[in-house]
Design a protein around this motif. Structure first.
Motif, PDB file in Angstrom:
ATOM      1  N   ARG A   1       0.860  -1.143  -0.070  1.00 14.04           N
ATOM      2  CA  ARG A   1      -0.030  -0.019   0.072  1.00 14.04           C
ATOM      3  C   ARG A   1       0.874   1.325  -0.031  1.00 14.04           C
ATOM      4  NH1 ARG A   1      -5.202   0.609   0.807  1.00 14.04           N
ATOM      5  NH2 ARG A   1      -5.571  -1.475   2.020  1.00 14.04           N
ATOM      6  N   LEU A   2       0.671   2.329  -1.044  1.00 14.55           N
ATOM      7  CA  LEU A   2       1.340   3.402  -0.970  1.00 14.55           C
ATOM      8  C   LEU A   2       0.597   4.566  -0.520  1.00 14.55           C
ATOM      9  CD1 LEU A   2       2.395   3.160  -4.677  1.00 14.55           C
ATOM     10  CD2 LEU A   2       3.614   2.015  -2.707  1.00 14.55           C
ATOM     11  N   HIS A   3       1.378   5.382   0.371  1.00 11.92           N
ATOM     12  CA  HIS A   3       0.629   6.446   1.215  1.00 11.92           C
ATOM     13  C   HIS A   3       1.005   7.675   0.558  1.00 11.92           C
ATOM     14  CE1 HIS A   3      -0.719   3.948   4.682  1.00 11.92           C
ATOM     15  NE2 HIS A   3      -0.127   3.163   4.126  1.00 11.92           N
ATOM     16  N   PHE A   4       0.112   8.467  -0.228  1.00 16.04           N
ATOM     17  CA  PHE A   4       0.492   9.835  -0.586  1.00 16.04           C
ATOM     18  C   PHE A   4      -0.610  10.573  -0.734  1.00 16.04           C
ATOM     19  CE2 PHE A   4      -0.342   7.278  -4.332  1.00 16.04           C
ATOM     20  CZ  PHE A   4      -1.078   7.940  -5.316  1.00 16.04           C
ATOM     21  N   ASP A   5      -0.627  11.929  -0.520  1.00 14.25           N
ATOM     22  CA  ASP A   5      -1.815  12.970  -0.216  1.00 14.25           C
ATOM     23  C   ASP A   5      -2.929  12.031   0.595  1.00 14.25           C
ATOM     24  OD1 ASP A   5      -0.347  14.645  -2.084  1.00 14.25           O
ATOM     25  OD2 ASP A   5      -1.312  13.978  -3.898  1.00 14.25           O
ATOM     26  N   ASP A   6      -3.979  12.137  -0.041  1.00 15.13           N
ATOM     27  CA  ASP A   6      -5.239  11.323   0.690  1.00 15.13           C
ATOM     28  C   ASP A   6      -5.385   9.894  -0.146  1.00 15.13           C
ATOM     29  OD1 ASP A   6      -6.311  12.171  -1.584  1.00 15.13           O
ATOM     30  OD2 ASP A   6      -8.092  12.973  -0.669  1.00 15.13           O
ATOM     31  N   GLN A   7      -4.378   9.285  -0.778  1.00 12.10           N
ATOM     32  CA  GLN A   7      -4.637   8.194  -1.336  1.00 12.10           C
ATOM     33  C   GLN A   7      -3.846   6.977  -0.862  1.00 12.10           C
ATOM     34  OE1 GLN A   7      -6.926   8.305  -4.041  1.00 12.10           O
ATOM     35  NE2 GLN A   7      -7.272  10.470  -3.649  1.00 12.10           N
ATOM     36  N   LYS A   8      -4.439   5.828  -1.000  1.00 11.73           N
ATOM     37  CA  LYS A   8      -3.825   4.488  -0.489  1.00 11.73           C
ATOM     38  C   LYS A   8      -3.969   3.596  -1.491  1.00 11.73           C
ATOM     39  CE  LYS A   8      -4.370   6.114   4.320  1.00 11.73           C
ATOM     40  NZ  LYS A   8      -4.703   5.969   5.671  1.00 11.73           N
ATOM     41  N   PRO A   9      -3.458   3.321  -2.851  1.00  7.52           N
ATOM     42  CA  PRO A   9      -3.515   2.400  -3.423  1.00  7.52           C
ATOM     43  C   PRO A   9      -2.797   1.335  -3.347  1.00  7.52           C
ATOM     44  CG  PRO A   9      -2.352   4.332  -4.559  1.00  7.52           C
ATOM     45  CD  PRO A   9      -2.635   4.714  -3.218  1.00  7.52           C
ATOM     46  N   LEU A  10      -3.064   0.133  -3.589  1.00 12.67           N
ATOM     47  CA  LEU A  10      -2.538  -1.312  -3.571  1.00 12.67           C
ATOM     48  C   LEU A  10      -1.914  -1.551  -5.057  1.00 12.67           C
ATOM     49  CD1 LEU A  10      -4.824  -3.309  -1.622  1.00 12.67           C
ATOM     50  CD2 LEU A  10      -2.676  -2.589  -0.805  1.00 12.67           C
ATOM     51  N   VAL A  11      -0.516  -2.004  -4.792  1.00  9.82           N
ATOM     52  CA  VAL A  11       0.071  -2.439  -6.226  1.00  9.82           C
ATOM     53  C   VAL A  11       0.754  -3.888  -5.658  1.00  9.82           C
ATOM     54  CG1 VAL A  11       0.813  -0.248  -6.799  1.00  9.82           C
ATOM     55  CG2 VAL A  11       2.440  -1.499  -5.419  1.00  9.82           C
ATOM     56  N   LEU A  12       0.641  -4.760  -6.739  1.00 15.21           N
ATOM     57  CA  LEU A  12       1.050  -6.041  -6.592  1.00 15.21           C
ATOM     58  C   LEU A  12       2.571  -6.256  -6.577  1.00 15.21           C
ATOM     59  CD1 LEU A  12       0.377  -8.904  -6.296  1.00 15.21           C
ATOM     60  CD2 LEU A  12      -0.012  -9.220  -8.929  1.00 15.21           C
ATOM     61  N   LYS A  13       3.277  -5.941  -5.594  1.00 12.43           N
ATOM     62  CA  LYS A  13       4.665  -5.984  -5.512  1.00 12.43           C
ATOM     63  C   LYS A  13       5.107  -6.499  -4.144  1.00 12.43           C
ATOM     64  CE  LYS A  13       6.355  -3.788  -9.295  1.00 12.43           C
ATOM     65  NZ  LYS A  13       7.365  -4.602 -10.160  1.00 12.43           N
ATOM     66  N   SER A  14       6.182  -6.922  -3.977  1.00 13.41           N
ATOM     67  CA  SER A  14       6.602  -7.220  -2.432  1.00 13.41           C
ATOM     68  C   SER A  14       7.349  -6.079  -2.232  1.00 13.41           C
ATOM     69  CB  SER A  14       7.408  -8.640  -2.522  1.00 13.41           C
ATOM     70  OG  SER A  14       8.637  -8.399  -3.281  1.00 13.41           O
ATOM     71  N   LEU A  15       7.529  -5.960  -0.775  1.00 14.78           N
ATOM     72  CA  LEU A  15       8.177  -4.812  -0.001  1.00 14.78           C
ATOM     73  C   LEU A  15       9.794  -4.874  -0.379  1.00 14.78           C
ATOM     74  CD1 LEU A  15       7.296  -2.300   1.490  1.00 14.78           C
ATOM     75  CD2 LEU A  15       8.071  -3.548   3.666  1.00 14.78           C
ATOM     76  N   ASN A  16       9.852  -6.108  -0.438  1.00 16.19           N
ATOM     77  CA  ASN A  16      11.439  -6.445  -0.575  1.00 16.19           C
ATOM     78  C   ASN A  16      11.862  -6.055  -1.974  1.00 16.19           C
ATOM     79  OD1 ASN A  16      12.004  -7.546   1.990  1.00 16.19           O
ATOM     80  ND2 ASN A  16      11.962  -9.648   1.289  1.00 16.19           N
ATOM     81  N   SER A  17      10.884  -6.261  -3.172  1.00 13.78           N
ATOM     82  CA  SER A  17      11.799  -5.908  -4.684  1.00 13.78           C
ATOM     83  C   SER A  17      11.493  -4.403  -4.387  1.00 13.78           C
ATOM     84  CB  SER A  17      10.331  -6.607  -5.479  1.00 13.78           C
ATOM     85  OG  SER A  17       9.049  -6.132  -5.307  1.00 13.78           O
ATOM     86  N   LEU A  18      10.614  -3.545  -3.800  1.00 14.74           N
ATOM     87  CA  LEU A  18      10.500  -2.207  -3.883  1.00 14.74           C
ATOM     88  C   LEU A  18      11.850  -1.693  -3.211  1.00 14.74           C
ATOM     89  CD1 LEU A  18       6.816  -0.764  -3.082  1.00 14.74           C
ATOM     90  CD2 LEU A  18       8.165  -0.728  -5.375  1.00 14.74           C
ATOM     91  N   GLU A  19      12.159  -2.198  -2.057  1.00 14.32           N
ATOM     92  CA  GLU A  19      13.146  -1.704  -1.369  1.00 14.32           C
ATOM     93  C   GLU A  19      14.456  -1.752  -2.228  1.00 14.32           C
ATOM     94  OE1 GLU A  19      15.832  -2.622   2.747  1.00 14.32           O
ATOM     95  OE2 GLU A  19      14.287  -4.122   1.853  1.00 14.32           O
ATOM     96  N   ASP A  20      14.730  -2.643  -3.259  1.00 20.48           N
ATOM     97  CA  ASP A  20      15.486  -2.857  -4.291  1.00 20.48           C
ATOM     98  C   ASP A  20      15.712  -1.689  -4.982  1.00 20.48           C
ATOM     99  OD1 ASP A  20      16.655  -5.276  -3.120  1.00 20.48           O
ATOM    100  OD2 ASP A  20      15.667  -6.304  -4.426  1.00 20.48           O
ATOM    101  N   ARG A  21      14.708  -1.208  -5.328  1.00 18.55           N
ATOM    102  CA  ARG A  21      14.570  -0.056  -6.264  1.00 18.55           C
ATOM    103  C   ARG A  21      14.681   1.350  -5.604  1.00 18.55           C
ATOM    104  NH1 ARG A  21      12.009  -0.914 -10.904  1.00 18.55           N
ATOM    105  NH2 ARG A  21      13.191   1.045 -11.619  1.00 18.55           N
ATOM    106  N   LEU A  22      14.480   1.433  -4.498  1.00 21.98           N
ATOM    107  CA  LEU A  22      14.514   2.658  -3.831  1.00 21.98           C
ATOM    108  C   LEU A  22      15.743   3.297  -3.108  1.00 21.98           C
ATOM    109  CD1 LEU A  22      11.091   2.455  -1.712  1.00 21.98           C
ATOM    110  CD2 LEU A  22      11.541   3.628  -3.913  1.00 21.98           C
ATOM    111  N   ASP A  23      16.006   4.442  -3.516  1.00 19.43           N
ATOM    112  CA  ASP A  23      17.296   5.364  -2.899  1.00 19.43           C
ATOM    113  C   ASP A  23      17.469   4.958  -1.268  1.00 19.43           C
ATOM    114  OD1 ASP A  23      19.709   6.710  -2.240  1.00 19.43           O
ATOM    115  OD2 ASP A  23      18.970   8.526  -3.636  1.00 19.43           O
TER     116      ASP A  23
END
Length: 245
Positions: free
Chosen positions: A168-190
Motif C-alpha cells: 500500500r502506497l501512502h501519498f496525499d489522501d490516497q492509499k492504492p495497492l500495487v502487486l509488489k513485494s516490499l523487498n522488491s520495492l526496497e531494491d529499487r528505492l534510494d
C-alpha cells in the motif's frame, strides 16, 4: 537454493529432509529447533528459503519472521494446524503445508518456489537497466489500482506498507495497492531517502516530523500527515547513524 529447516521436532526435521532429497535444487544448509537458533543461522548462512513451523517453544514462526531485519527469505510454512493459513499469507508465504507433509503437496510447493524465482529472473533479464536503476525523490512512477491510475512524484509517497503480496502506497489522501513485494520495492528505492523501518514498512525520510524513544530500544517515528511507524531496535541503530551529523 539455500534452504533452512526450522522445527522444534527433530523427527519432523528428519522427515522433511528425507522428502526433499529428490529435489537437487534445494540445498539444505542448516536446521534449527527454535526461533533463537534460527535467527543466528539466518544471519550467518543467508538462506533463500525457509521451511518454517509455526508453533514452537519461545517465539512462534510469525514472531520469528517479524524479528528478521532487512530482507527475509522466501517462506513455506509447515504446521499441524490449519488455523493459521490466512495469517501465513499475510506474511507473504509461498505455501502452507499441513503435517504430516504429503509428498505431492510438497512437490507443488517446490514448483511454486521455482516458478516464483524464474519469474523474478525473467523480469530482471527482460529489463536489466530498468530493474537495476535506483529511484529517487524526483522520479515519477505510474500506479494503477483497479480503475484508478496515478502518475506520482516518488517524493510525495511518504510510506510503503506491506499487505501480504501487495504494497500500500501512502501519498496525499490516497492509499492504492500495487502487486509488489516490499523487498522488491526496497531494491529499487534510494537508501539515502527511503528507510526500512521494520518488516512491514519503508518510510520516506523527507517526511519524518517527529522521533521518540520507544519500547526495547526502538523508536517511534511520526510522519507528516500523522502516520506513526515503529522502528525496531536493530533498525533504530542504523536509523540514528543515518540521521546523525
Amino acid at each position: 537454493m539455500r534452504t533452512l529447516i526450522i522445527d522444534d521436532e527433530r523427527l519432523a526435521r528428519n522427515e522433511l529432509k528425507r522428502l526433499l532429497e529428490p529435489y537437487h535444487k534445494i540445498e539444505i544448509v542448516g536446521e534449527a529447533a527454535n526461533a533463537e537458533e534460527a535467527l543466528g543461522l539466518i544471519t550467518e548462512l543467508q538462506p533463500e528459503l525457509l521451511f518454517l513451523d509455526i508453533q514452537m517453544p519461545g517465539k512462534n514462526g510469525f514472531e520469528l519472521l517479524t524479528s528478521i531485519e532487512g530482507k527475509a527469505p522466501d517462506v513455506i510454512f509447515t504446521t499441524a494446524y490449519d488455523d493459521y493459513a490466512i495469517k501465513a499469507f499475510e506474511f507473504n508465504a509461498l505455501d502452507y503445508l499441513l503435517k504430516p507433509i504429503d509428498s505431492e503437496r510438497l512437490k507443488d510447493a517446490i514448483q511454486r518456489v521455482e516458478e516464483d524465482r524464474e519469474h523474478h529472473e525473467e523480469s530482471t533479464a527482460e529489463t536489466p537497466e530498468r530493474a537495476s536503476r535506483v529511484l529517487g525523490q524526483n522520479d515519477k512512477v505510474f500506479i494503477k489500482d483497479g480503475e484508478k491510475c496515478w502518475f506520482v512524484l516518488l517524493g510525495k509517497i511518504r510510506l510503503f506498507e506491506s499487505m501480504g503480496n501487495y504494497v500500500r502506497l501512502h501519498f496525499d489522501d490516497q492509499k492504492p495497492l500495487v502487486l509488489k513485494s516490499l523487498n522488491s520495492l526496497e531494491d529499487r528505492l534510494d537508501p539515502e531517502n527511503y528507510f526500512r523501518a521494520n518488516r512491514k514498512h519503508i518510510i520516506n525520510l523527507q517526511w519524518v516530523e517527529k522521533i521518540e524513544p520507544w519500547f526495547s530500544g526502538g523508536l517511534l517515528v511520526t510522519l507528516q500527515g500523522g502516520d506513526r511507524i515503529e522502528i525496531s531496535r536493530r533498525q533504530a541503530i542504523r536509523f540514528k547513524d543515518l540521521m546523525s551529523l
